[in-house]
Design an enzyme around this catalytic site. Structure first.
Site, PDB file in Angstrom:
ATOM      1  CG  HIS A 337      12.760   0.424 -23.388  1.00  0.00           C
ATOM      2  ND1 HIS A 337      12.785  -0.538 -22.402  1.00  0.00           N
ATOM      3  CD2 HIS A 337      12.893   1.617 -22.768  1.00  0.00           C
ATOM      4  CE1 HIS A 337      12.927   0.050 -21.225  1.00  0.00           C
ATOM      5  NE2 HIS A 337      12.979   1.353 -21.419  1.00  0.00           N
ATOM      6  CB  CYS A 338       9.663  -0.017 -29.525  1.00  0.00           C
ATOM      7  SG  CYS A 338       8.627   1.436 -29.321  1.00  0.00           S
ATOM      8  CB  ALA A 339      12.943  -3.950 -27.739  1.00  0.00           C
TER       9      ALA A 339
END
Length: 381
Positions: A337-339
């Site tokens: 999740h791009c995290a």
């Protein structure tokens, strides 16, 4: 498809949004602020009226402090890179999206800034005391999310803003996951800069977003170019919002964003939040009864946005996401999740998580279908 990926982009949009985008493209498709003919003037009025809608929504006194961007990522880059200078220190958290982390790490890599990333707990919650302990004499900026896009964990932004103000430090909030569901008052909260995404819970089109910059705060520009103002000068104008709005704006998208916010105002943000909290609680309570399903983030619904990340045993999250789509017709978001630091924080960096996220138009029956799908996957393994 049953769409449960609203943390990425809300879908569907209100009919009013579709209609407004179409109307502006069909009848007002000129460059705002670039010409004196009637169509261009009307396009300019549409942009300004939309700016007023956004300002009122966030209790921003001067609409000219609202800068429209292509998304929250651009807004965060404007704020972070516009404020931080050589020798400054910045503080952020381990639950941030890469839209916050990558600009900060880029500045750190170039030797421009020092950076402290404050660790959160396994539920994604941050301690304001830990932020305070990280402050140095050269700390200039604290930037945090309002709610994690992985666990939904809501940050105490008013407490952080109070701390920042007491120490003379700027505070920037990434409201990509909360704007449109949770009331945000920049004056009451004491926020210096607010980044928001138009395409998520504000119910606008993709390619829209913006940043609020507190009056009196001077930022360097991220880009320069034509603004339709001060055209005789070879230098970027100082006036807001022209200073940060170079190039032809997305007039249809901005109009659609305003239509989304007007829909929220008409429908009631409290009703939207209650609906999404009820769905989140129902989903978590239902999954808690399924053996082998691990749920991440706070169990207290008042402390989390409508985002639920899970894992099923040791199954790869991408494989579960594929099965949900192919076998059950349910669209969700697996992976990191791009995290990445958020996943390291909650212990899922290797496996990722399967994220379900709800919106205004999500129905309980759709959650029931997702719950049945999860049960079937559990049985099969």
């Amino acid at each position: 498809m049953i769409y449960l990926d609203n943390a990425a982009t809300t879908f569907p949009k209100p009919e009013e949004v579709y209609a407004r985008v179409s109307e502006v493209m069909r009848f007002h498709g000129a460059n705002p602020g670039r010409s004196g003919h009637s169509m261009a003037l009307e396009a300019g009025r549409i942009i300004y009226n939309s700016r007023e809608v956004v300002a009122k929504f966030f209790n921003i006194k001067n609409p000219m402090q609202v800068v429209f961007t292509s998304n929250a990522t651009e807004a965060l880059n404007i704020g972070i890179k516009g404020v931080l200078e050589q020798g400054d220190h910045a503080i952020t958290s381990s639950m941030e999206h890469n839209s916050v982390l990558r600009p900060l790490k880029a500045l750190e890599k170039k030797g421009i800034i020092e950076l402290t990333i404050v660790d959160c707990n396994k539920s994604g919650e941050i301690s304001v005391s830990d932020i305070e302990r990280a402050i140095k004499d050269n700390t200039k900026l604290i930037v945090t999310t309002h709610a994690s896009n992985v666990t939904g964990t809501i940050f105490p932004i008013e407490e952080i803003a109070k701390l920042s103000k007491s120490r003379g430090i700027l505070y920037m909030v990434d409201a990509a996951q909360t704007a449109g569901v949770y009331s945000i008052d920049v004056e009451k909260s004491g926020i210096d800069m607010l980044a928001f995404a138009g395409h998520k819970s504000l119910l606008g089109p993709q390619g829209t977003g913006g940043i609020y910059i507190r009056e009196g705060l001077h930022l360097d520009t991220l880009k320069e170019g034509g603004t339709g103002s001060k055209s005789e000068s070879l230098y970027q104008p100082e006036m807001m919002p022209d200073r940060f709005e170079s190039g032809t704006p997305n007039t249809p998208g901005i109009a659609g964003l305003a239509a989304g916010i007007e829909f929220i105002n008409s429908y009631g943000i409290d009703k939207i939040r209650t609906h999404e909290e009820e769905l989140t609680k129902y989903f978590i309570d239902s999954l808690s009864e399924i053996e082998g399903v691990k749920i991440y983030g706070p169990r207290d619904i008042s402390k989390r946005a409508p985002v639920v990340s899970i894992n099923i045993g040791d199954e790869d999250s991408s494989e579960v996401g594929y099965i949900m789509d192919e076998a059950f017709g349910i669209g969700i978001r697996p992976g990191l999740h791009c995290a990445p630091l958020a996943h390291k924080t909650i212990g899922t960096f290797e496996q990722g998580t399967v994220r379900f996220s709800f919106g205004l138009f999500t129905k309980k029956e759709e959650l029931d279908r997702a719950i049945e799908g999860i049960k079937e996957i559990v049985k099969s393994i």
